[in-house]
Design an enzyme around this catalytic site. Structure first.
Site, mmCIF file in Angstrom:
data_model
loop_
_atom_site.group_PDB
_atom_site.id
_atom_site.type_symbol
_atom_site.label_atom_id
_atom_site.label_comp_id
_atom_site.label_asym_id
_atom_site.label_seq_id
_atom_site.Cartn_x
_atom_site.Cartn_y
_atom_site.Cartn_z
ATOM 1 N N TYR A 143 -10.744 -12.705 -1.760
ATOM 2 C CA TYR A 143 -11.974 -12.415 -2.489
ATOM 3 C C TYR A 143 -11.767 -12.456 -3.995
ATOM 4 O O TYR A 143 -12.724 -12.512 -4.764
ATOM 5 C CB TYR A 143 -12.547 -11.043 -2.089
ATOM 6 C CG TYR A 143 -13.045 -10.964 -0.654
ATOM 7 C CD1 TYR A 143 -13.167 -12.114 0.122
ATOM 8 C CD2 TYR A 143 -13.405 -9.758 -0.084
ATOM 9 C CE1 TYR A 143 -13.611 -12.045 1.430
ATOM 10 C CE2 TYR A 143 -13.860 -9.678 1.224
ATOM 11 C CZ TYR A 143 -13.958 -10.831 1.972
ATOM 12 O OH TYR A 143 -14.405 -10.761 3.274
ATOM 13 N N LYS A 192 -2.031 -12.306 9.904
ATOM 14 C CA LYS A 192 -2.075 -13.578 10.630
ATOM 15 C C LYS A 192 -0.764 -14.300 10.295
ATOM 16 O O LYS A 192 -0.743 -15.432 9.794
ATOM 17 C CB LYS A 192 -3.322 -14.366 10.171
ATOM 18 C CG LYS A 192 -3.626 -15.576 10.986
ATOM 19 C CD LYS A 192 -4.161 -15.269 12.385
ATOM 20 C CE LYS A 192 -4.335 -16.557 13.164
ATOM 21 N NZ LYS A 192 -4.568 -16.362 14.601
ATOM 22 N N ASP A 224 -6.731 -11.714 15.149
ATOM 23 C CA ASP A 224 -7.620 -12.123 16.245
ATOM 24 C C ASP A 224 -7.427 -11.211 17.454
ATOM 25 O O ASP A 224 -8.390 -10.789 18.106
ATOM 26 C CB ASP A 224 -7.415 -13.604 16.614
ATOM 27 C CG ASP A 224 -5.958 -14.032 16.624
ATOM 28 O OD1 ASP A 224 -5.104 -13.266 16.129
ATOM 29 O OD2 ASP A 224 -5.662 -15.123 17.137
ATOM 30 N N ASP A 248 -12.392 -6.145 5.828
ATOM 31 C CA ASP A 248 -13.844 -6.233 5.687
ATOM 32 C C ASP A 248 -14.473 -6.383 7.071
ATOM 33 O O ASP A 248 -15.419 -5.681 7.448
ATOM 34 C CB ASP A 248 -14.164 -7.451 4.801
ATOM 35 C CG ASP A 248 -15.622 -7.509 4.390
ATOM 36 O OD1 ASP A 248 -16.360 -6.562 4.681
ATOM 37 O OD2 ASP A 248 -16.021 -8.517 3.780
ATOM 38 N N ASP A 252 -15.950 -3.045 9.853
ATOM 39 C CA ASP A 252 -17.326 -3.056 10.376
ATOM 40 C C ASP A 252 -17.315 -2.996 11.900
ATOM 41 O O ASP A 252 -18.103 -2.273 12.520
ATOM 42 C CB ASP A 252 -18.068 -4.326 9.937
ATOM 43 C CG ASP A 252 -18.891 -4.088 8.671
ATOM 44 O OD1 ASP A 252 -18.573 -3.121 7.950
ATOM 45 O OD2 ASP A 252 -19.819 -4.869 8.418
#
Ligand code: NAD
Length: 359
Positions: A143, A192, A224, A248, A252
């Site tokens: 980001y 990852k 994942d 992020d 959620d």
């Protein structure tokens, strides 16, 4: 008597209503535990634009920096949606996080027993105790990395860069390890690393730091798989440590396990430890001014503040216990079920404060 100075940014929409109730809970617990609280209100978001022309006045930054901690309601609303980007309420939110150097976002996901039926997950999946803390890096990674557009052989392309330095990983990992020590002593670092070089450096750095925390059981998971495990067997997690973009998404996902947006608290921490505490929901303009918002997420944000910034874990537990108790008796409209007393936002705040005083 110890006095804590709290900067209060009520913001817009339901912000003032929910923050007022959180202050009632903080006052009640202060009285009970023998400390005092002084509030210093400041403007942020739409109300700051109306009063000063900018979403984050310098005075607000100064008040937050001078405080022991900051409590925030929510910002935003249709009235300010057509303003240019740099004058939008959300800019104030990003601005205060960056002015306070907040690099760690903490999002708990837990199920309060009386709200089990609100979870979208099947009862047999969440039948164990469920209390997860997602620790997300907030100021680095993709980001904030280099990005751009280019043309390759006449074809438009775009790129974003995921980059983490060792000190950036160390400071967020330290928050994760320290939290694990205060909780269930389990830390799962999510990355990852089978594909990304930045993830491999993340994993190496976390592994090295584990030597300083021999009591913490460290595990690793690919992002994942973590997304899958959160809905398959969420009780296996205690603290999840992860990067900005993975956090992020995962925070959620994890928070929705508890079922209700009006119940979800969060904390953002920086080097100083004073932190910013806020509910994860927005300013809910559709119900603002109607005294029907659920103040429990903001009240639970105060509980986090007491634990992680003010060093008052007992007071924090008292608030969490009062919230668990109130849910067996009364509900705001968003979490109402038949058989309960339906209460307003301010009645809910009064009930929580009363339960704390009678504890
Ligand atoms: P929202 O979270 O404000 O509302 C989504 C839905 O959840 C609405 O139906 C609302 O009534 C309900 N809801 C939210 N909090 C509730 C509570 N405490 N009690 C009962 N119901 C609640 O999200 P949105 O509608 O997408 O955004 C509204 C405004 O809030 C926008 O201007 C947005 O930019 C802003 N926003 C601010 C923040 C923040 O300040 N941190 C976060 C998200 C959105």
């Amino acid at each position: 008597m110890k006095t804590y100075k709290i900067a209060v940014l009520k913001g817009d929409g339901i912000g003032p209503e929910i923050v007022n109730e959180a202050m009632k809970a903080l006052d009640a617990v202060a009285e009970k535990c023998g400390f005092a609280v002084e509030y210093d209100e400041a403007l942020l978001g739409g109300c700051a634009i109306d009063a000063t022309g900018v979403p984050l006045p310098d005075e607000t930054v100064a008040k937050c920096k001078a405080a022991d901690s900051t409590l925030l309601g929510a910002v935003g609303g249709a009235k300010w949606d057509t303003l240019p980007g740099h004058l939008r309420p959300e800019k104030g939110l990003l601005g205060i996080r960056s002015a306070l150097g907040l690099f760690a976002n903490l999002r708990p996901a837990r199920i309060f027993e009386p709200l089990r039926e609100a979870s979208p997950l099947r009862a047999d999946i969440i039948n164990g105790s469920l209390d997860i803390m997602v620790v997300r890096e907030l100021t680095g990674g993709i980001y904030f990395g280099e990005r751009g557009r280019l043309e390759e052989n006449g074809v438009q392309a775009a790129y974003d860069t995921e980059k983490y330095s060792v000190p950036e990983i160390e400071r967020i990992a330290r928050i994760g390890f320290d939290l694990a020590m205060k909780r269930g002593k389990k830390l799962c670092s999510v990355d990852k690393a089978n594909v990304l070089e930045s993830s491999r450096l993340w994993r190496e750095t976390v592994t090295k730091m584990a030597a300083e925390y021999p009591e913490v059981e460290l595990s690793y998971m690919y992002v994942d798989n973590c997304a899958m495990q959160l809905v398959r067997n969420p009780s296996q997690f205690d603290v999840i440590l992860t990067s900005n973009i993975f956090g992020d998404i995962l925070s959620d996902e994890a928070s929705m396990i508890s079922g209700s947006i009006g119940m979800l608290a969060s904390a953002s921490l920086g080097e100083t430890g004073s932190g910013l505490y806020e509910p994860i929901h927005g300013s809910a303009p559709d119900i603002a001014g109607q005294n029907m918002a659920n103040p429990l997420a903001t009240i639970l944000s105060v509980a986090m503040m007491l634990k992680y910034s003010l060093g008052q874990p007992q007071a924090s537990d008292m608030i969490e216990t009062a919230v668990a108790q109130v849910l067996t008796q009364a509900r705001t409209p968003d979490i109402y079920v038949e058989g309960m007393r339906k209460v307003t936002c301010s009645e809910m705040g009064d009930l929580v404060a009363e339960l704390i005083r009678n504890a």
